[in-house]
Design a protein around this motif. Structure first.
Motif, PDB file in Angstrom:
ATOM      1  N   PRO A  38     -40.662 -26.525   0.544  1.00 15.87           N
ATOM      2  CA  PRO A  38     -41.302 -25.551  -0.349  1.00 15.87           C
ATOM      3  C   PRO A  38     -40.998 -25.878  -1.806  1.00 15.87           C
ATOM      4  N   SER A  40     -39.587 -25.487  -5.713  1.00 15.72           N
ATOM      5  CA  SER A  40     -38.211 -25.254  -6.154  1.00 15.72           C
ATOM      6  C   SER A  40     -37.845 -23.782  -6.054  1.00 15.72           C
ATOM      7  N   HIS A  41     -36.625 -23.537  -5.550  1.00 19.29           N
ATOM      8  CA  HIS A  41     -36.167 -22.163  -5.363  1.00 19.29           C
ATOM      9  C   HIS A  41     -34.648 -22.127  -5.507  1.00 19.29           C
ATOM     10  N   ASP A  46     -33.117 -17.816  -2.509  1.00 21.07           N
ATOM     11  CA  ASP A  46     -34.454 -18.333  -2.169  1.00 21.07           C
ATOM     12  C   ASP A  46     -35.547 -17.846  -3.103  1.00 21.07           C
ATOM     13  N   HIS A  47     -35.168 -17.300  -4.260  1.00 21.29           N
ATOM     14  CA  HIS A  47     -36.158 -16.859  -5.241  1.00 21.29           C
ATOM     15  C   HIS A  47     -36.917 -18.069  -5.775  1.00 21.29           C
ATOM     16  N   ALA A  48     -38.258 -18.031  -5.685  1.00 25.84           N
ATOM     17  CA  ALA A  48     -39.075 -19.140  -6.177  1.00 25.84           C
ATOM     18  C   ALA A  48     -38.950 -19.238  -7.695  1.00 25.84           C
TER      19      ALA A  48
END
Length: 382
Positions: A38, A40-41, A46-48
């Motif tokens: 996915p 970058s986070h 795990d916040h984008a």
């Protein structure tokens, strides 16, 4: 502002962007994650990350080194990698102007990134991923193949790149072979690889001393084929292969066969060729069974050097040629010895991560190799 100065500035900015992507590689490659998805986070929540969170150097400084969402600390390594890459690219562009060397500086920038990413991963995990080194060898050969005006002074010819890659891998794997033999007190390996492994590499070392690198590789592949057909390891005693190589060098030094230099170069290049083929096979085999944890029982013979270092040396040799590769190894050994003494004085752990030292030696060779080698030749009157 002159064109060369403008290109140096552009290279530095481009390096900052590449450094940001390098941090993605450093985090994801050891974990077997996709480097593109996915997006970058934050590894904590795990916040984008939004575009404003991905500005090289600027975002980390503006956020005070913490995640915008969960306020978890962000390692200082992120801006350090970005800054080093930007600085490294600018220095390369200044020392090897695009207007003189054509596309060659791009190859040196690729090498710089491979060295930096590989060193950071090695510091974290004591490993250097195949996904970095094996494609890196191919890229080194590719840049040498398509080298344009002035590139010969910065990058080797294609033949020189091939020789550098083989001798780089061969030199490091020979150190590993003989060092591991001593660690085992000259006993045979308990866990030889099927169908190709260190036994075939040692055979390539011996055969290469008399038949040259491609003859050594051919003999190693024949041995691997015998193992594959027999579905078991047909043992080749190291007293025959490693002892035979030492005996061959002694005989060749008296003027028999290829001579001392020819035997050593042929043997190392033969072992290097077999090492790269074995590395490719192990990479493929590992990827094929990555989800099968039972396929790896953790049984290994003592090793004097990691195989990732062998492949990293091949990358350096492919990009810089065998002379700069030797300079890189000398600098790496010296730097490692000095740091080892410091560790001993501080009573710290003595496990050495050789990859970063090898990368340091390669950077020295990249930036000042021509001057150092030229001074050495002048001192010897060559």
């Amino acid at each position: 502002m002159s064109l060369n100065v403008l290109l140096v500035v552009f290279a530095g900015v481009f390096g900052l962007l590449v450094g940001s992507f390098s941090n993605v590689l450093i985090w994801r490659l050891p974990r077997g994650e996709n480097i593109a998805f996915p997006p970058s986070h934050c590894p904590h929540c795990d916040h984008a990350l939004a575009p404003k969170d991905l500005v090289p150097l600027g975002s980390w400084l503006a956020l005070g080194g913490k995640c915008r969402s969960c306020r978890a600390p962000i390692k200082a390594r992120y801006p350090v990698v970005e800054a080093l890459t930007g600085l490294g690219y600018a220095v390369i562009a200044a020392l090897f102007p695009f207007t003189v060397y054509g596309a060659a500086p791009l190859g040196l920038m690729v090498l710089f990134t491979l060295l930096l990413v590989g060193s950071a991963i090695d510091l974290d995990t004591y490993t250097i991923p195949d996904e970095l080194t094996l494609p890196g060898v191919a890229l080194g050969l590719l840049f040498a193949l398509v080298g344009v005006r002035g590139a010969a002074e910065a990058l080797p010819t294609f033949a020189g790149a091939v020789q550098g890659a083989l001798l780089g891998a061969g030199l490091l794997v020979a150190i590993d072979l003989f060092g591991s033999w001593v660690l085992r007190r000259f006993r045979e390996r308990q866990y030889p690889d099927l169908p190709i492994g260190y036994q075939q590499i040692a055979l390539g070392l011996l055969a290469g001393a008399w038949l040259g690198p491609w003859g050594g590789l051919a003999v190693a592949l024949v041995s691997a084929g015998v193992n594959a057909v027999a579905r078991r390891v047909v043992r080749i005693p190291e007293l025959l292969t490693l002892g035979g190589f030492l005996a061959s060098v002694a005989v060749a030094s008296s003027g028999v066969g290829p001579g001392l230099i020819g035997a050593v170069q042929g043997g190392l290049a033969g072992a290097g060729a077999a090492s790269l083929v074995a590395g490719l096979y192990w990479w493929w085999a590992h990827r094929a069974r990555r989800e099968d944890d039972a396929a790896d029982d953790g049984a290994y013979d003592p090793s004097a050097m990691g195989f990732g270092d062998v492949k990293l040396a091949a990358v350096i040799g492919a990009f810089l040629g065998w002379q700069n590769l030797l300079l890189a190894v000398v600098v790496a050994v010296f730097a490692g010895a000095v740091f080892g003494l410091v560790q001993a004085a501080m009573k710290r752990g003595n496990r050495v991560k050789f990859g970063p030292y090898l990368a340091l030696g390669a950077v020295v060779a990249l930036l000042w190799g021509q001057q150092i080698i030229g001074s050495y030749r002048a001192m010897l009157g060559l």
